[in-house]
Scaffold this motif. Sequence first.
Motif, mmCIF file in Angstrom:
data_model
loop_
_atom_site.group_PDB
_atom_site.id
_atom_site.type_symbol
_atom_site.label_atom_id
_atom_site.label_comp_id
_atom_site.label_asym_id
_atom_site.label_seq_id
_atom_site.Cartn_x
_atom_site.Cartn_y
_atom_site.Cartn_z
ATOM 1 N N TYR A 163 0.841 -1.180 0.000
ATOM 2 C CA TYR A 163 0.000 0.000 0.000
ATOM 3 C C TYR A 163 0.883 1.239 0.000
ATOM 4 O O TYR A 163 2.018 1.230 0.473
ATOM 5 C CB TYR A 163 -0.931 0.019 1.228
ATOM 6 N N GLN B 228 0.803 5.489 0.981
ATOM 7 C CA GLN B 228 0.061 6.501 1.727
ATOM 8 C C GLN B 228 0.725 7.860 1.577
ATOM 9 O O GLN B 228 1.907 8.014 1.913
ATOM 10 C CB GLN B 228 -0.066 6.144 3.207
ATOM 11 N N PRO C 105 -4.485 4.978 3.126
ATOM 12 C CA PRO C 105 -3.627 4.097 2.324
ATOM 13 C C PRO C 105 -4.315 3.699 1.021
ATOM 14 O O PRO C 105 -5.551 3.585 0.968
ATOM 15 C CB PRO C 105 -3.425 2.885 3.237
#
Lengths: 116, 109
Positions: free
Chosen positions: B36, B38, B44
Amino acid sequence: EPEVTQTPSHQVTQMGQEVILRCVPISNHLYFYWYRQILGQKVEFLVSFYNNEISEKSEIFDDQFSVERPDGSNFTLKIRSTKLEDSAMYFCASNEGGQGFRYGYTFGSGTRLTVV
Amino acid sequence: LAKTTQPISMDSYEGQEVNITCSHNNIATNDYITWYQQFPSQGPRFIIQGYKTKVTNEVASLFIPADRKSSTLSLPRVSLSDTAVYYCLFISGNTPLVFGKGTRLSVIA
């Protein structure tokens, strides 16, 4: 691209007050989650919700917290009596369920909660 | 609980390929590896996921060796907008994602 929508984007509340954070997950998703992120710290899991009940919760998710899916579209997180340490970004997430987890979880853009 | 280890931070120049390696010695048979991204003050965002060998999509590639004890996220030709925190996680079914501290990637012009 479908989105997870969170409202409000920012909420300021006085210590001891109740707050409700709202989320609209993606319409065909079956699993729902709340996470929080205190400024400068990592994203922490709070609770997961499936089939109208809590499926898993963390130690953070104590009696002050509750979740609800009141109408089949909204997914809410309630903090009953806020404390200063509840100040954080709160993220809602959802996923399809079944093998859909392979396509990732979709997170909302978050609600910044500030407790004063 | 299976744990991932990744560098705290990395720097790269624009246009370079960036490889972020994650170690996970005790990954379970049912676990998939998922990454992920962010950005500050945002949630995220899913990048890529795999079980073994190589997976590629429009934004990244994921390399997983046969023993699955590590994985490498490859970002081709990064730009300034790729500056973010990148998380390596496990997923098995629809269980909650458990985030670590991630790798803070800084892309420099």
